[in-house]
Design an enzyme around this catalytic site. Structure first.
Site, mmCIF file in Angstrom:
data_model
loop_
_atom_site.group_PDB
_atom_site.id
_atom_site.type_symbol
_atom_site.label_atom_id
_atom_site.label_comp_id
_atom_site.label_asym_id
_atom_site.label_seq_id
_atom_site.Cartn_x
_atom_site.Cartn_y
_atom_site.Cartn_z
ATOM 1 N N THR A 98 -16.826 32.635 -22.042
ATOM 2 C CA THR A 98 -17.798 31.946 -21.191
ATOM 3 C C THR A 98 -18.841 31.149 -21.985
ATOM 4 O O THR A 98 -19.132 29.997 -21.654
ATOM 5 C CB THR A 98 -18.518 32.979 -20.292
ATOM 6 O OG1 THR A 98 -17.525 33.795 -19.685
ATOM 7 C CG2 THR A 98 -19.349 32.298 -19.228
ATOM 8 N N ALA A 132 -16.516 40.400 -24.333
ATOM 9 C CA ALA A 132 -17.327 40.329 -23.117
ATOM 10 C C ALA A 132 -18.815 40.496 -23.398
ATOM 11 O O ALA A 132 -19.235 41.410 -24.105
ATOM 12 C CB ALA A 132 -16.886 41.360 -22.087
ATOM 13 N N LYS A 142 -3.177 41.484 -24.263
ATOM 14 C CA LYS A 142 -4.525 41.980 -23.977
ATOM 15 C C LYS A 142 -4.450 42.689 -22.634
ATOM 16 O O LYS A 142 -4.204 42.060 -21.603
ATOM 17 C CB LYS A 142 -5.550 40.846 -23.929
ATOM 18 C CG LYS A 142 -6.953 41.397 -23.711
ATOM 19 C CD LYS A 142 -8.003 40.330 -23.598
ATOM 20 C CE LYS A 142 -9.323 40.969 -23.180
ATOM 21 N NZ LYS A 142 -10.275 39.982 -22.701
ATOM 22 N N GLY A 180 -18.898 37.647 -18.669
ATOM 23 C CA GLY A 180 -19.528 36.444 -18.152
ATOM 24 C C GLY A 180 -21.036 36.493 -18.036
ATOM 25 O O GLY A 180 -21.659 35.528 -17.610
#
Lengths: 378, 257
Positions: free
Chosen positions: B207, B184, B97, B158
């Site tokens: 997250t 994300a 990644k 996040g």
């Protein structure tokens, strides 16, 4: 190559699927933000005929969102009617006893100047028959070189070329290529194009891949309506082809044309189907709803009133003042035409008619400076 | 549901997990198990690459689990290529990644460096999954450069804000020639379901699971959401209502009569 994709599509199944489309299918297609080819099939099917007014409204809305109230104008110049092919429907058929002309460089210059007298044209389409020995790539390169000082956007409509040949012509200022597949029906294609280079179906249908690989900036497609009785199936194959090309050659912009044959055009060949104005309007709206961005081009094959209205509803490019015989603007105005022009109005008359319809004619929408510094494949 | 193939490997689960931010490695391992995931990202910077019994590594090196080492921390293409080579040594996989975010605040990817690094890493034989802006043209360029998938962001890392880049993700998915993994910003199972309904090939979540009250239970919820979203996409969603009524006054098609 698209021929591989096409081999997986069944003509008969597609024809049956179009015939089976219902009002529900049409409504679903009209509501979908990004219609699929299957939706396009519903929109061109007889089931969509009662929805023509709704389609017109949607088509106009999408066209105005993307293009505004404008129509881009271009003019074709036939460089030669010399042709080694024997397309059964074409007046330039190799066996037709007629005088053949290949414009000389001096004659090209005269034609370019004469075109500039007609109107401030910047978009020029150079057209030839297929005669690679006498009007091949070097000849086209010469025509482009001579045209370049006078026009900011040069397109060609010629026989399919090799990838390197397209790349070579790009270096001479060629911005776009128009090529009509004529029909996607592989077997019948052979009977319409029995001899000559054009009889090779794969070479023609994969020519669009070669244009894409050569980084041609603008590609124009078309089906000759009148060849196949099942014109809806032919147009569906073209829709698949358009999607395929957009996916693979995403830096290129695309245009579509819907040339329809008239009865007894050029004497001999009789069309296998006649498309009505209403059907052509439906097809045009369907294409716009299917693809909000594709350029839809009408030639002077269509009648003035029809062109004027369609310019407000989905058509985004038009020719005007066209002569379809080589040297028709200055050198040989009496030579035989490839097809009969149905909109014989002068350029000024077309421009005024468009303005009356609330459409702004656009002469220049490209600059030759964008065609400099070319790297192959981009 | 169809399988997902990336870098020649078949994945039955379309949920990828990040392994940062968990309270403990045990909790992380429980979340991985509950999620049904078959691919987890591991930040190189978190691993003692010279220590085979690194506690985090022990918890993620399991049969059937593809490790996706990430380059988080690098700031340009050169650093990324260097880090990737170390990662290949340490983890024994070509999967990578690619994350290049020079900005330590929002951790937003540097598009120019990401494209350069992708070109380089593909030549070096890596299976590159670049984390990138939800930029359709960039995604095209990354695919042309040989990326095995693209990982556009839904919102800054996040933030749990969901698919703020929705309209651009839609274009990316429409044009994609490689799998699209939304990465994300996914803060709730409903966000993941939405991405999958749009036609994303997979989601990467970290997250939202790691900091949930009960990470393993949240991982199970994401598993279901991703499956439901994918199933809905494959079943072809019905088109939502729009007004198709023609307006009566002065029809546009009267000229055809």
């Amino acid at each position: 190559m698209f021929s591989d994709e096409l081999a997986r599509l069944s003509w008969d199944d597609t024809t049956a699927a179009i015939a089976a489309k219902t009002a529900d299918d049409v409504e679903r297609a009209l509501r979908r933000p990004k219609p699929t080819v299957d939706d396009f099939m519903a929109l061109i099917s007889p089931a969509a005929e009662p929805y023509l007014e709704i389609m017109a409204r949607l088509s106009r809305r999408y066209t105005e969102e993307r293009f505004g109230r404008t129509v881009s104008l271009f003019i074709p110049l036939y460089l030669t009617n010399s042709c080694t092919n024997s397309c059964v429907y074409c007046g330039f058929h190799v066996a037709n006893k007629m005088p053949r002309t290949i414009l000389t460089p001096a004659e090209m210059e005269r034609e370019y100047a004469a075109i500039k007298e007609l109107g401030p044209f910047e978009n020029l389409l150079l057209v030839t028959g297929e005669n690679p020995a006498k009007a091949g790539v070097p000849y086209l390169a010469k025509a482009l070189d001579l045209a370049k000082p006078h026009f900011s956007n040069l397109k060609i409509e010629v026989m399919p070329l090799a990838t390197e040949e397209y790349a070579e012509l790009r270096r001479h200022g060629m911005n776009g290529v128009i090529c009509f597949q004529e029909t996607y029906h592989r077997d019948n294609y052979k009977s319409y194009h029995p001899r000559g280079m054009k009889s090779n179906f794969e070479w023609r249908v994969n020519g669009f891949d070669r244009m894409g690989q050569a980084g041609v900036h603008s590609i124009g497609m078309g089906v000759l309506i009148g060849l196949e009785k099942e014109w809806r199936t032919d147009l569906t194959m073209m829709a698949y082809h358009l999607r395929y090309l957009q996916h693979h050659y995403w830096r290129t912009k695309y245009s579509v044309n819907f040339p329809r044959m008239c009865p007894a055009e050029n004497g001999g060949f009789q069309p296998n189907c006649l498309m009505t104005d209403r059907e052509l309007a439906q097809l045009t709206f369907a294409m716009r709803i299917f693809d909000h961005d594709v350029d839809i081009s009408y030639s002077t094959r269509e009648l003035p009133a029809f062109r004027d209205h369609m310019a407000t509803l989905g058509v985004t490019t038009m020719s005007a003042g066209s002569r379809t015989e080589p040297g028709g603007y200055a050198c040989y105005p009496e030579a035989l035409e490839q097809f009969e022009v149905s909109d014989p109005r002068s350029v000024d008359e077309v421009v005024n008619a468009l303005k009356t319809m609330g459409v702004e004619p656009v002469w220049k929408d490209w600059d030759s400076v964008f065609d400099k510094h070319l790297s192959d494949g981009r | 549901m169809s399988d997902l193939i990336i870098g020649g490997r078949t994945f039955r689960s379309r949920l990828f997990l990040g392994t940062g931010k968990f309270r403990s490695n045990r909790e992380m391992a429980a979340a991985i198990a509950a999620s049904g995931t078959e691919m987890v990202t591991v930040a190189m910077k978190r691993i003692e690459t010279t220590n085979a019994s690194d506690d985090m590594l022990v918890h993620v090196q399991r049969d059937g689990l593809q490790l996706l080492p990430n380059t988080s921390g690098v700031r340009d293409a050169e650093e990324a290529v260097f880090a990737a080579q170390l990662s290949r040594e340490a983890f024994g996989t070509n999967f990578l990644k690619l994350e290049i975010h020079p900005d330590p605040r929002y951790l937003l990817p540097d598009s120019t460096e990401t494209l350069r690094a992708t070109e380089e890493l593909v030549k070096l034989g890596f299976v590159v999954l670049p984390y990138c802006a939800a930029d359709p043209t960039l995604c095209k360029r990354l695919a042309e450069a040989g990326a095995a998938a693209v990982m556009p962001l839904g919102a800054p890392i996040g933030t749990n804000l969901g698919l703020r880049t929705r309209d651009f993700l839609q274009i990316i998915i429409e044009q994609a020639t490689v799998p699209v993994v939304v990465d994300a910003g996914i803060g709730a199972p409903s966000h993941a379901a939405e991405a999958m309904e749009m036609g994303a090939d997979a989601c990467l979540v970290n997250t939202a699971i790691a900091v949930a009250g009960q990470p393993a239970a949240m991982a199970a919820a994401f598993k279901q959401a991703v499956e439901a979203g994918r199933q809905a996409f494959e079943a072809v969603l019905p088109v939502q209502a729009a007004n198709l009524r023609a307006e009566a006054s002065s029809p546009l098609t009267a000229f055809l009569d």
